[in-house]
Design a protein around this motif. Structure first.
Motif, PDB file in Angstrom:
ATOM      1  N   TRP A  69       0.841  -1.203   0.000  1.00 20.84           N
ATOM      2  CA  TRP A  69       0.000   0.000   0.000  1.00 20.84           C
ATOM      3  C   TRP A  69       0.877   1.254   0.000  1.00 20.84           C
ATOM      4  CZ3 TRP A  69      -5.359   0.945   2.267  1.00 20.84           C
ATOM      5  CH2 TRP A  69      -6.230  -0.094   1.938  1.00 20.84           C
ATOM      6  N   VAL A  70       1.908   1.261   0.836  1.00 21.54           N
ATOM      7  CA  VAL A  70       2.803   2.432   0.901  1.00 21.54           C
ATOM      8  C   VAL A  70       3.487   2.637  -0.442  1.00 21.54           C
ATOM      9  CG1 VAL A  70       4.944   3.284   1.925  1.00 21.54           C
ATOM     10  CG2 VAL A  70       3.167   2.330   3.394  1.00 21.54           C
ATOM     11  N   GLU A  71       3.921   1.542  -1.066  1.00 23.76           N
ATOM     12  CA  GLU A  71       4.576   1.651  -2.374  1.00 23.76           C
ATOM     13  C   GLU A  71       3.644   2.296  -3.399  1.00 23.76           C
ATOM     14  OE1 GLU A  71       6.371  -1.257  -5.896  1.00 23.76           O
ATOM     15  OE2 GLU A  71       5.895  -2.079  -3.927  1.00 23.76           O
ATOM     16  N   LEU A  72       2.397   1.864  -3.428  1.00 25.78           N
ATOM     17  CA  LEU A  72       1.443   2.389  -4.393  1.00 25.78           C
ATOM     18  C   LEU A  72       1.029   3.823  -4.073  1.00 25.78           C
ATOM     19  CD1 LEU A  72      -0.851  -0.749  -4.797  1.00 25.78           C
ATOM     20  CD2 LEU A  72       0.603   0.233  -6.569  1.00 25.78           C
ATOM     21  N   LEU A  73       0.785   4.102  -2.811  1.00 28.69           N
ATOM     22  CA  LEU A  73       0.218   5.392  -2.427  1.00 28.69           C
ATOM     23  C   LEU A  73       1.259   6.489  -2.243  1.00 28.69           C
ATOM     24  CD1 LEU A  73      -2.590   4.245   0.053  1.00 28.69           C
ATOM     25  CD2 LEU A  73      -2.807   4.917  -2.354  1.00 28.69           C
ATOM     26  N   SER A  74       2.543   6.134  -2.311  1.00 26.45           N
ATOM     27  CA  SER A  74       3.592   7.157  -2.180  1.00 26.45           C
ATOM     28  C   SER A  74       4.431   7.259  -3.449  1.00 26.45           C
ATOM     29  CB  SER A  74       4.487   6.850  -0.976  1.00 26.45           C
ATOM     30  OG  SER A  74       5.157   5.607  -1.156  1.00 26.45           O
ATOM     31  N   SER A  75       3.908   6.793  -4.572  1.00 31.26           N
ATOM     32  CA  SER A  75       4.637   6.885  -5.830  1.00 31.26           C
ATOM     33  C   SER A  75       4.693   8.342  -6.283  1.00 31.26           C
ATOM     34  CB  SER A  75       3.977   6.025  -6.907  1.00 31.26           C
ATOM     35  OG  SER A  75       2.787   6.644  -7.381  1.00 31.26           O
ATOM     36  N   LEU A  83      -4.397   6.507  -5.972  1.00 27.48           N
ATOM     37  CA  LEU A  83      -5.571   5.871  -5.371  1.00 27.48           C
ATOM     38  C   LEU A  83      -6.183   4.871  -6.339  1.00 27.48           C
ATOM     39  CD1 LEU A  83      -7.332   5.929  -2.825  1.00 27.48           C
ATOM     40  CD2 LEU A  83      -8.730   7.693  -3.939  1.00 27.48           C
ATOM     41  N   ARG A  84      -6.254   5.245  -7.619  1.00 31.17           N
ATOM     42  CA  ARG A  84      -6.796   4.321  -8.605  1.00 31.17           C
ATOM     43  C   ARG A  84      -5.905   3.081  -8.731  1.00 31.17           C
ATOM     44  NH1 ARG A  84      -9.237   5.670 -14.619  1.00 31.17           N
ATOM     45  NH2 ARG A  84     -10.101   3.595 -14.958  1.00 31.17           N
ATOM     46  N   ASP A  85      -4.596   3.271  -8.661  1.00 29.66           N
ATOM     47  CA  ASP A  85      -3.678   2.124  -8.702  1.00 29.66           C
ATOM     48  C   ASP A  85      -3.972   1.151  -7.560  1.00 29.66           C
ATOM     49  OD1 ASP A  85      -2.350   2.916 -10.969  1.00 29.66           O
ATOM     50  OD2 ASP A  85      -0.607   3.736  -9.932  1.00 29.66           O
ATOM     51  N   LEU A  86      -4.271   1.698  -6.388  1.00 26.09           N
ATOM     52  CA  LEU A  86      -4.606   0.840  -5.250  1.00 26.09           C
ATOM     53  C   LEU A  86      -5.861   0.031  -5.536  1.00 26.09           C
ATOM     54  CD1 LEU A  86      -4.144  -0.017  -2.270  1.00 26.09           C
ATOM     55  CD2 LEU A  86      -5.635   1.891  -1.623  1.00 26.09           C
ATOM     56  N   PHE A  87      -6.877   0.668  -6.093  1.00 26.17           N
ATOM     57  CA  PHE A  87      -8.119  -0.042  -6.407  1.00 26.17           C
ATOM     58  C   PHE A  87      -7.872  -1.144  -7.442  1.00 26.17           C
ATOM     59  CE2 PHE A  87     -10.606   4.131  -5.516  1.00 26.17           C
ATOM     60  CZ  PHE A  87     -10.461   3.924  -4.154  1.00 26.17           C
ATOM     61  N   GLU A  88      -7.116  -0.809  -8.486  1.00 31.58           N
ATOM     62  CA  GLU A  88      -6.839  -1.795  -9.526  1.00 31.58           C
ATOM     63  C   GLU A  88      -6.056  -2.984  -8.961  1.00 31.58           C
ATOM     64  OE1 GLU A  88      -4.861   0.402 -12.570  1.00 31.58           O
ATOM     65  OE2 GLU A  88      -6.697   1.353 -13.304  1.00 31.58           O
ATOM     66  N   ALA A  89      -5.098  -2.686  -8.096  1.00 35.37           N
ATOM     67  CA  ALA A  89      -4.304  -3.753  -7.500  1.00 35.37           C
ATOM     68  C   ALA A  89      -5.153  -4.622  -6.584  1.00 35.37           C
ATOM     69  CB  ALA A  89      -3.128  -3.157  -6.720  1.00 35.37           C
ATOM     70  N   THR A  90      -6.073  -3.991  -5.849  1.00 39.44           N
ATOM     71  CA  THR A  90      -6.955  -4.741  -4.961  1.00 39.44           C
ATOM     72  C   THR A  90      -7.867  -5.666  -5.751  1.00 39.44           C
ATOM     73  OG1 THR A  90      -6.903  -2.924  -3.348  1.00 39.44           O
ATOM     74  CG2 THR A  90      -8.685  -4.518  -3.138  1.00 39.44           C
ATOM     75  N   GLU A  91      -8.366  -5.172  -6.853  1.00 38.31           N
ATOM     76  CA  GLU A  91      -9.195  -6.027  -7.717  1.00 38.31           C
ATOM     77  C   GLU A  91      -8.377  -7.197  -8.258  1.00 38.31           C
ATOM     78  OE1 GLU A  91     -11.604  -5.826 -11.974  1.00 38.31           O
ATOM     79  OE2 GLU A  91     -11.075  -3.955 -10.950  1.00 38.31           O
ATOM     80  N   SER A 214       3.532  -5.244  -8.120  1.00 39.37           N
ATOM     81  CA  SER A 214       3.075  -6.242  -7.156  1.00 39.37           C
ATOM     82  C   SER A 214       1.760  -5.758  -6.586  1.00 39.37           C
ATOM     83  CB  SER A 214       4.113  -6.397  -6.043  1.00 39.37           C
ATOM     84  OG  SER A 214       4.325  -5.164  -5.401  1.00 39.37           O
ATOM     85  N   THR A 215       0.906  -6.692  -6.199  1.00 43.27           N
ATOM     86  CA  THR A 215      -0.411  -6.323  -5.712  1.00 43.27           C
ATOM     87  C   THR A 215      -0.496  -6.523  -4.209  1.00 43.27           C
ATOM     88  OG1 THR A 215      -1.187  -8.550  -6.193  1.00 43.27           O
ATOM     89  CG2 THR A 215      -1.568  -6.867  -7.863  1.00 43.27           C
ATOM     90  N   PRO A 216      -1.266  -5.673  -3.512  1.00 43.48           N
ATOM     91  CA  PRO A 216      -1.379  -5.788  -2.067  1.00 43.48           C
ATOM     92  C   PRO A 216      -2.262  -6.946  -1.655  1.00 43.48           C
ATOM     93  CG  PRO A 216      -2.778  -4.031  -2.847  1.00 43.48           C
ATOM     94  CD  PRO A 216      -2.030  -4.553  -4.057  1.00 43.48           C
ATOM     95  N   GLY A 217      -1.941  -7.536  -0.544  1.00 42.79           N
ATOM     96  CA  GLY A 217      -2.821  -8.561  -0.015  1.00 42.79           C
ATOM     97  C   GLY A 217      -4.183  -7.994   0.269  1.00 42.79           C
ATOM     98  N   SER A 218      -5.207  -8.794   0.105  1.00 37.17           N
ATOM     99  CA  SER A 218      -6.551  -8.303   0.288  1.00 37.17           C
ATOM    100  C   SER A 218      -6.993  -8.375   1.720  1.00 37.17           C
ATOM    101  CB  SER A 218      -7.493  -9.120  -0.560  1.00 37.17           C
ATOM    102  OG  SER A 218      -7.412 -10.466  -0.186  1.00 37.17           O
TER     103      SER A 218
END
Length: 218
Positions: A69-75, A83-91, A214-218
């Motif tokens: 999450w930190v990697e995605l949200l602090s790019s 934020l959209r990257d986080l959603f896409e990764a979560t999906e 890489s995608t975050p754990g759900s």
């Protein structure tokens, strides 16, 4: 020492998989040990109880998820694109889980919160801490978006972040219920409305191409 460490890791891996697929209450120590391929004595060498094991699984899962999450949200991308990257990764996590297990497994934290929030205070408290940490991370992104004029200035960043985390959990639950990861696709559109993003901000946030990550754990 290597064999001892290996046994612990096998127990944790087995427990993580079984908790996602079966939940906590229906799961017994014997089944965990059988799945892990270790004797029952090994379980109690490392963990005093099933709850102690579950807490360790939760902490390990969050440590991994938080890093991602930190990697995605602090790019270095714009806040809303992050934020959209986080959603896409979560999906994508849910799609990967569906391919692996044959069904959408949902969010480990959400699943356990629904099952145990009134039964296991220590687990409930730890899950609350994790959700608050998720809210912290998303709130920072919303504040950045407001500073850049990409989100409405009147939006309460903390409450909006709380609503977004709630949406992630709710959509993951629907995805599990319907065995349909596409239930998570609405996260982006709903968040644009929640954050009062103007039309030009929506176009800019959608413009960068998707990146391999890489995608975050759900």
């Amino acid at each position: 020492m290597g064999r001892t460490s290996d046994a612990r890791n096998k127990i944790l891996d087995a427990a993580a998989e079984l908790l996602e697929q079966r939940g906590y209450s229906a799961l017994g120590v014997a089944e965990i040990c059988t799945t892990a391929g270790v004797p029952k004595g090994s379980f109690y060498y490392f963990f005093e109880s099933k709850q102690a094991l579950a807490l360790t699984v939760i902490d390990d899962h969050w440590a991994s998820q938080r890093r991602q999450w930190v990697e995605l949200l602090s790019s270095d991308l714009d806040p809303l694109r992050r934020l959209r990257d986080l959603f896409e990764a979560t999906e994508e996590v849910q799609r990967t889980g569906q391919r692996k297990a044959g069904q959408v497994v949902g969010c480990l934290f959400g699943n356990l919160a629904l099952e145990l929030s009134t039964q296991a205070e220590e687990i409930r408290s730890r899950l609350q801490e994790i959700f608050e940490a998720q809210i912290d991370l998303i709130e920072q992104v919303i504040v950045e978006a407001q500073a850049l004029g990409q989100a409405g200035p009147s939006v309460d960043a903390r409450e909006a972040a709380r609503s977004i985390v709630a949406q992630i959990e709710g959509r993951a639950m629907l995805a599990k219920l319907l065995n349909d990861p596409a239930q998570l696709e609405m996260l982006w559109r709903n968040s644009l409305d929640l954050l009062q993003v103007p039309p030009q901000g929506r176009a800019k946030a959608a413009s960068p191409p998707r990146r391999r990550r890489s995608t975050p754990g759900s």
